[in-house]
Design an enzyme around this catalytic site. Structure first.
Site, PDB file in Angstrom:
ATOM      1  N   GLN A 247       0.822  -1.198   0.000  1.00  0.00           N
ATOM      2  CA  GLN A 247       0.000   0.000   0.000  1.00  0.00           C
ATOM      3  C   GLN A 247       0.862   1.255   0.000  1.00  0.00           C
ATOM      4  O   GLN A 247       2.076   1.205   0.205  1.00  0.00           O
ATOM      5  CB  GLN A 247      -0.960  -0.009   1.200  1.00  0.00           C
ATOM      6  CG  GLN A 247      -1.976  -1.148   1.117  1.00  0.00           C
ATOM      7  CD  GLN A 247      -3.145  -0.948   2.050  1.00  0.00           C
ATOM      8  OE1 GLN A 247      -3.547   0.168   2.353  1.00  0.00           O
ATOM      9  NE2 GLN A 247      -3.722  -2.062   2.511  1.00  0.00           N
ATOM     10  N   LYS A 263       2.297   7.408   6.617  1.00  0.00           N
ATOM     11  CA  LYS A 263       1.123   6.659   6.165  1.00  0.00           C
ATOM     12  C   LYS A 263      -0.083   7.579   6.263  1.00  0.00           C
ATOM     13  O   LYS A 263      -0.356   8.147   7.323  1.00  0.00           O
ATOM     14  CB  LYS A 263       0.925   5.392   6.996  1.00  0.00           C
ATOM     15  CG  LYS A 263       1.999   4.342   6.732  1.00  0.00           C
ATOM     16  CD  LYS A 263       1.650   2.983   7.311  1.00  0.00           C
ATOM     17  CE  LYS A 263       2.717   1.958   6.942  1.00  0.00           C
ATOM     18  NZ  LYS A 263       2.413   0.611   7.473  1.00  0.00           N
ATOM     19  N   GLU A 284      -4.715   0.027   5.196  1.00  0.00           N
ATOM     20  CA  GLU A 284      -3.846   0.360   6.315  1.00  0.00           C
ATOM     21  C   GLU A 284      -4.349   1.655   6.935  1.00  0.00           C
ATOM     22  O   GLU A 284      -4.817   2.549   6.231  1.00  0.00           O
ATOM     23  CB  GLU A 284      -2.391   0.505   5.865  1.00  0.00           C
ATOM     24  CG  GLU A 284      -1.752  -0.829   5.511  1.00  0.00           C
ATOM     25  CD  GLU A 284      -0.253  -0.707   5.328  1.00  0.00           C
ATOM     26  OE1 GLU A 284       0.242   0.423   5.163  1.00  0.00           O
ATOM     27  OE2 GLU A 284       0.421  -1.750   5.358  1.00  0.00           O
ATOM     28  N   ALA A 367       6.417   7.892  11.346  1.00  0.00           N
ATOM     29  CA  ALA A 367       7.217   6.980  12.168  1.00  0.00           C
ATOM     30  C   ALA A 367       8.693   7.286  11.972  1.00  0.00           C
ATOM     31  O   ALA A 367       9.154   7.489  10.842  1.00  0.00           O
ATOM     32  CB  ALA A 367       6.928   5.531  11.792  1.00  0.00           C
ATOM     33  N   ALA A 368       9.439   7.311  13.071  1.00  0.00           N
ATOM     34  CA  ALA A 368      10.882   7.528  12.980  1.00  0.00           C
ATOM     35  C   ALA A 368      11.524   6.380  12.206  1.00  0.00           C
ATOM     36  O   ALA A 368      11.221   5.209  12.452  1.00  0.00           O
ATOM     37  CB  ALA A 368      11.482   7.629  14.382  1.00  0.00           C
ATOM     38  N   LEU A 370      14.423   3.772  11.049  1.00  0.00           N
ATOM     39  CA  LEU A 370      15.540   3.064  11.655  1.00  0.00           C
ATOM     40  C   LEU A 370      16.823   3.430  10.915  1.00  0.00           C
ATOM     41  O   LEU A 370      16.773   3.968   9.799  1.00  0.00           O
ATOM     42  CB  LEU A 370      15.295   1.561  11.595  1.00  0.00           C
ATOM     43  CG  LEU A 370      14.107   1.049  12.432  1.00  0.00           C
ATOM     44  CD1 LEU A 370      13.873  -0.434  12.172  1.00  0.00           C
ATOM     45  CD2 LEU A 370      14.330   1.312  13.908  1.00  0.00           C
ATOM     46  N   ASP A 436      -1.880  -9.529   9.970  1.00  0.00           N
ATOM     47  CA  ASP A 436      -0.946  -9.371   8.848  1.00  0.00           C
ATOM     48  C   ASP A 436       0.508  -9.378   9.322  1.00  0.00           C
ATOM     49  O   ASP A 436       1.262  -8.450   9.060  1.00  0.00           O
ATOM     50  CB  ASP A 436      -1.270  -8.064   8.125  1.00  0.00           C
ATOM     51  CG  ASP A 436      -0.485  -7.909   6.833  1.00  0.00           C
ATOM     52  OD1 ASP A 436      -0.246  -8.925   6.163  1.00  0.00           O
ATOM     53  OD2 ASP A 436      -0.105  -6.771   6.496  1.00  0.00           O
ATOM     54  N   GLU A 441      11.710  -8.676  11.753  1.00  0.00           N
ATOM     55  CA  GLU A 441      13.108  -8.348  11.512  1.00  0.00           C
ATOM     56  C   GLU A 441      13.898  -8.263  12.813  1.00  0.00           C
ATOM     57  O   GLU A 441      13.327  -7.993  13.879  1.00  0.00           O
ATOM     58  CB  GLU A 441      13.226  -7.022  10.748  1.00  0.00           C
ATOM     59  CG  GLU A 441      12.643  -7.057   9.354  1.00  0.00           C
ATOM     60  CD  GLU A 441      12.842  -5.748   8.602  1.00  0.00           C
ATOM     61  OE1 GLU A 441      13.667  -4.920   9.062  1.00  0.00           O
ATOM     62  OE2 GLU A 441      12.186  -5.557   7.569  1.00  0.00           O
ATOM     63  N   ASP A 456       5.418  -2.276  10.999  1.00  0.00           N
ATOM     64  CA  ASP A 456       4.299  -2.349  10.056  1.00  0.00           C
ATOM     65  C   ASP A 456       3.022  -2.860  10.719  1.00  0.00           C
ATOM     66  O   ASP A 456       2.650  -4.027  10.607  1.00  0.00           O
ATOM     67  CB  ASP A 456       4.665  -3.249   8.873  1.00  0.00           C
ATOM     68  CG  ASP A 456       3.739  -3.026   7.685  1.00  0.00           C
ATOM     69  OD1 ASP A 456       2.899  -2.118   7.753  1.00  0.00           O
ATOM     70  OD2 ASP A 456       3.857  -3.775   6.699  1.00  0.00           O
TER      71      ASP A 456
END
Length: 565
Positions: A247, A263, A284, A367-368, A370, A436, A441, A456
């Site tokens: 998305q 998002k 989402e 979102a910060a 990584l 989902d 990770e 996510d």
């Protein structure tokens, strides 16, 4: 004689008419002055909070570093200012400069959407959120970190160890206090003058340097509040569509080289997913990403990067600054004059499913990011309880009740904490209703001795009327859970720390909470109901097995360990 009498009568009538008109005029002036006084709104101060203070929309206030960290992220109190899309900076007006009247109109709409001037009433007595974070279960001692326990570190002159030519050593001496100085003249970017001193680092860099083997951030770190404020207030310099995923999502750039994952709002916050829609075809939700971060923090995991809500201007903060030609071609004006775009992706990227402002203002989650993969590589793992993503087929774990026996014999689940890490993630997903979770990770540097990233979460909080019990399959099939996780779940089931109450209080700190709650009451009630289901599942496991608890609290014998399931 009659004529003589008529003259004084007419004079009396005329005098009375004049008197009546005068009284009416006086009454009208009095009413007008009262109405004008009633329309003057009293000034209100923004409500204070710890980790991301609610902010006023009228000005931009810079962040000052706290002098000391408090025992709870909810105990510090400061007032920050949230900028709206109607800024005073050039290039950040809500509408084109040729239409000042339209700009003022949209600016008022922005304030209405954010809830400018609104103050959330404080609950009488102590804060449940503050009390929760002051509890011993949220202040357990951590082992002293070694150099290898930090994901990244600043390389000093001593680290170089004298390796290199004499010329290089002289250069190192000249620049020992300015390793990251940059003469970049790129348009819009700040001139970088960071040194090895942490005070000079922007919040996003401090966040990266604070990632350890055990968690993404320390809840007590004052930089957490600064990161969320940074995401909510920094001027947006660039926006391009992020590749990958199914998305639409954008990569946002800030002047000091920071980045965030955006998002957009695709549907109203309180809308519930259609019961006939498959989990892999669901929208989402921007508010789900925000709520997931807060919930993850309340559970004591600290495995989701900081996320904050923000109201942006689709025109000036995306369309006019993007360098992504493919994205730029998807902008259009809707029949009612709203600015829309749809990007390019696998699901919901078409004119039938556009992202639209009102007419320019758009709610988003930021979102910060990584650390870059070149600096901190991550490994992607296929979840053992991944769904089939088919409308007709079932996954192996859905058909085999003894599936976990095979998982326990397979690396990396055969030793260490990886199995209980995945079960922690399953508990989080069940509480949110997130089906989902196909991959997860970890940071490669730490090997298998580290935590699992909870990334996510946009498909969470879709249905409050249905509890998807299959999400709890890892817990039910393996009958294993961390002791610290279980104790916190029990704590959050008590009336004094009810999960729905502390999450409601935590979400009220987000800048977007002024207009309407980020989660509706049915979603909050569903959290309490699902928490009870998790505790019943653990109790059932204890009745069947003797080794349910993974004891990560050696030596801790708190009173809450005795609380009933």
């Amino acid at each position: 004689m009659g004529r003589n009498l008529a003259r004084p009568t007419r004079s009396i009538y005329l005098a009375l008419a004049c008197l009546s008109l005068t009284l009416h005029l006086l009454l009208a002036f009095f009413c007008l002055s009262v109405l004008q006084t009633a329309c003057v709104l009293p000034s209100s101060s923004s409500s204070s909070s710890s980790f991301n203070p609610r902010t006023d929309t009228r000005e931009h206030q810079s962040v000052s570093s706290p002098s000391s960290s408090s025992s709870s992220s909810s105990s510090s109190s400061s007032s920050h200012k949230l900028p709206t899309s109607s800024r005073n900076d050039e290039g950040h007006k809500l509408n084109n400069t040729s239409d000042q009247k339209g700009t003022d109109s949209v600016a008022e709409r922005d304030k209405d959407l954010i809830g400018a001037g609104k103050v959330i009433p404080k609950v009488k007595g102590h804060s449940a959120l503050e009390a929760l974070f002051n509890h011993p279960l949220y202040n357990l001692p951590r082992p002293e970190p070694h150099q290898d326990d930090w994901l990244l570190r600043v390389k000093t002159t001593e680290d170089a160890g004298g390796v290199g030519s004499e010329e290089e050593e002289q250069e190192d001496e000249l620049h020992s206090d300015s390793q990251w100085q940059s003469a970049s003249q790129e348009e819009g970017f700040d001139r970088v003058t960071w040194t090895s001193e942490a005070e000079t680092h922007p919040p996003w860099l401090r966040f990266h340097l604070g990632i350890s083997r055990w968690e993404l951030y320390n809840r007590k770190d004052p930089n957490l509040a600064q990161v969320t404020h940074y995401l909510a207030t920094q001027r947006i310099l660039g926006a391009v569509q992020k590749t990958g995923g199914t998305q639409l999502k954008l990569l946002i750039s800030f002047p000091n080289y920071g980045q965030a994952l955006l998002k957009p709002m695709r549907q109203s916050r309180d809308s519930e997913t259609d019961v006939n829609l498959f989990y892999f075809s669901d929208f989402e939700r921007h508010n789900a990403e925000i709520a997931a971060f807060h919930l993850d923090r309340l559970l004591g995991f600290n495995r989701i990067p900081p996320v904050v809500g923000r109201l942006i201007n689709v025109t000036t903060e995306i369309r006019e600054i993007t360098t992504d030609r493919k994205l730029s071609k998807t902008f259009f004006s809707s029949p009612v004059g709203n600015v829309c775009f749809y990007g390019q992706c696998e699901y919901y990227c078409s004119t039938e499913h556009p992202v639209c402002g009102q007419p320019h203002a758009l709610e988003v989650s930021l979102a910060a990011m990584l650390p870059d993969l070149t600096m901190a590589p991550r490994r992607s793992w296929r979840s053992p309880w991944r769904r089939s993503y088919s409308r007709t087929k079932l996954a192996q774990w859905e058909k085999d009740p003894n599936y976990c026996d095979k998982v326990k014999k397979t690396p990396p689940y055969n030793h260490g904490t990886r199995l209980v890490d995945v079960i922690d993630m399953a508990v989080l997903d069940f509480l949110m209703g997130n089906m989902d979770r196909h991959h997860y990770e970890t940071f490669e540097k730490f090997g298998n001795e580290t935590f699992v990233l909870h990334l996510d979460n946009g498909r969470a909080f879709g249905r409050h009327s249905r509890d998807e019990s299959s999400i709890l399959a890892p817990l039910r099939q393996c009958c294993r859970i961390r002791r610290s996780t279980l104790l916190r779940l029990r704590l959050l089931s008590l009336a004094a720390f009810r999960l729905s109450d502390v999450l409601r209080e935590s979400l009220a700190q987000d800048p977007l909470a002024g207009g309407a709650p980020l989660l509706s009451e049915p979603h909050l009630s569903a959290l309490d109901r699902r928490l009870a289901t998790v505790l019943r599942g653990v109790r059932t496991c204890k009745n069947q097995h003797s080794d349910v608890l993974y004891n990560d609290l050696e030596g801790y014998n708190g009173e809450w360990d005795q609380q009933p399931d």
